[in-house]
Design a protein around this motif. Structure first.
Motif, PDB file in Angstrom:
ATOM      1  N   SER A  42       5.414  -4.989  11.335  1.00 34.20           N
ATOM      2  CA  SER A  42       4.021  -4.924  10.879  1.00 34.20           C
ATOM      3  C   SER A  42       3.234  -3.883  11.670  1.00 34.20           C
ATOM      4  N   SER A  43       3.467  -3.785  12.961  1.00 39.05           N
ATOM      5  CA  SER A  43       2.787  -2.765  13.764  1.00 39.05           C
ATOM      6  C   SER A  43       3.295  -1.372  13.429  1.00 39.05           C
ATOM      7  N   LEU A  44       4.581  -1.272  13.182  1.00 34.13           N
ATOM      8  CA  LEU A  44       5.173   0.024  12.845  1.00 34.13           C
ATOM      9  C   LEU A  44       4.613   0.563  11.535  1.00 34.13           C
ATOM     10  N   ILE A  45       4.498  -0.287  10.547  1.00 33.56           N
ATOM     11  CA  ILE A  45       3.951   0.145   9.255  1.00 33.56           C
ATOM     12  C   ILE A  45       2.479   0.523   9.389  1.00 33.56           C
ATOM     13  N   GLY A  46       1.743  -0.273  10.157  1.00 32.64           N
ATOM     14  CA  GLY A  46       0.325   0.031  10.354  1.00 32.64           C
ATOM     15  C   GLY A  46       0.110   1.325  11.117  1.00 32.64           C
ATOM     16  N   ALA A  47       0.884   1.552  12.170  1.00 30.88           N
ATOM     17  CA  ALA A  47       0.727   2.759  12.973  1.00 30.88           C
ATOM     18  C   ALA A  47       1.232   3.996  12.240  1.00 30.88           C
ATOM     19  N   ALA A  48       2.192   3.810  11.340  1.00 30.97           N
ATOM     20  CA  ALA A  48       2.737   4.944  10.588  1.00 30.97           C
ATOM     21  C   ALA A  48       1.710   5.533   9.626  1.00 30.97           C
ATOM     22  N   ILE A  49       0.655   4.813   9.329  1.00 33.25           N
ATOM     23  CA  ILE A  49      -0.413   5.359   8.483  1.00 33.25           C
ATOM     24  C   ILE A  49      -1.091   6.517   9.209  1.00 33.25           C
ATOM     25  N   LYS A  50      -1.317   6.332  10.507  1.00 41.36           N
ATOM     26  CA  LYS A  50      -1.964   7.384  11.303  1.00 41.36           C
ATOM     27  C   LYS A  50      -0.986   8.491  11.667  1.00 41.36           C
ATOM     28  N   ALA A  51       0.240   8.117  12.016  1.00 44.74           N
ATOM     29  CA  ALA A  51       1.241   9.089  12.463  1.00 44.74           C
ATOM     30  C   ALA A  51       2.573   8.801  11.776  1.00 44.74           C
ATOM     31  N   SER A 127       4.163  -2.657  20.683  1.00 46.13           N
ATOM     32  CA  SER A 127       3.422  -1.809  21.616  1.00 46.13           C
ATOM     33  C   SER A 127       3.957  -0.384  21.619  1.00 46.13           C
ATOM     34  N   CYS A 128       5.262  -0.265  21.501  1.00 48.74           N
ATOM     35  CA  CYS A 128       5.893   1.052  21.481  1.00 48.74           C
ATOM     36  C   CYS A 128       5.436   1.844  20.257  1.00 48.74           C
ATOM     37  N   ALA A 129       5.410   1.212  19.107  1.00 49.06           N
ATOM     38  CA  ALA A 129       4.986   1.896  17.883  1.00 49.06           C
ATOM     39  C   ALA A 129       3.530   2.317  17.964  1.00 49.06           C
ATOM     40  N   LEU A 130       2.677   1.410  18.436  1.00 46.88           N
ATOM     41  CA  LEU A 130       1.243   1.728  18.521  1.00 46.88           C
ATOM     42  C   LEU A 130       0.980   2.813  19.566  1.00 46.88           C
ATOM     43  N   GLN A 134      -0.293   7.059  19.186  1.00 50.00           N
ATOM     44  CA  GLN A 134      -1.380   7.675  19.948  1.00 50.00           C
ATOM     45  C   GLN A 134      -0.904   8.845  20.803  1.00 50.00           C
ATOM     46  N   ASN A 135       0.232   8.627  21.496  1.00 55.01           N
ATOM     47  CA  ASN A 135       0.714   9.628  22.446  1.00 55.01           C
ATOM     48  C   ASN A 135       2.234   9.590  22.438  1.00 55.01           C
TER      49      ASN A 135
END
Length: 172
Positions: A42-51, A127-130, A134-135
């Motif tokens: 769920s975090s990976l899919i959400g963060a993949a929207i930005k990157a 945490s790794c995906a988020l 970012q960085n």
């Protein structure tokens, strides 16, 4: 006639304890893997929207979670090979009870160690995906921490195998 929990536990077949231990080893390990994949995914899919670049590289976190289920399957196979046929007259012999309890305890330890390991790897993978979104320089640093979290499951497997070595059934 006195009835107590100790008397009830002694009257349950050691094969029942063994079967429950094997089922818990595989079932709870798969639950831990699924929970970890849910958290990471769920975090990976959400963060993949930005990157979008993080999607393929962060799949390693999902693979680490899946390894937790594989640990449970491996231990269940090992515990299954520990089962032996015992004559009906020796089913409640102390050696039979000890073997049943050893397999049960081994399954409980492996199952719950892998449940916690799946949660740990899932949270760190999230945490790794988020962080990677970012960085990107943080990916390898957090991946090392995720590897240490994944080692918790291996520790549970090692303890489970050591405990199952105590499972010796009476000779026929």
């Amino acid at each position: 006639m006195s009835s107590s929990w100790s008397q009830a536990l002694v009257k349950i077949s050691p094969y029942t304890f063994s079967a429950v231990g094997i089922a818990v080893a595989i079932g709870v390990s798969v639950l831990g893997a699924a929970w970890g994949i849910y958290i990471t995914g769920s975090s990976l899919i959400g963060a993949a929207i930005k990157a979008p670049r993080i999607t393929s590289k962060n799949l390693i976190s999902v693979i680490f979670c899946e390894a937790v289920a594989i640990y449970g399957v491996i231990v269940a196979i090992i515990l299954q090979t520990k089962l032996e046929s015992v004559p009906a007259s020796q089913i409640y012999a102390p050696e039979s009870l000890r073997a049943g309890y050893a397999i049960f305890a081994s399954g409980i330890i492996v199952g719950f160690a892998n449940l916690v390991c799946g949660l740990c790897v899932g949270i760190i993978g999230s945490s790794c995906a988020l962080s990677d979104a970012q960085n990107s320089s943080l990916f390898v640093k957090i991946l090392v921490i995720e590897i240490f979290g994944s080692a918790l499951g291996l520790f549970g497997v090692i303890v489970g195998i050591i405990m199952s070595a105590q499972a010796t059934w009476p000779a026929k």
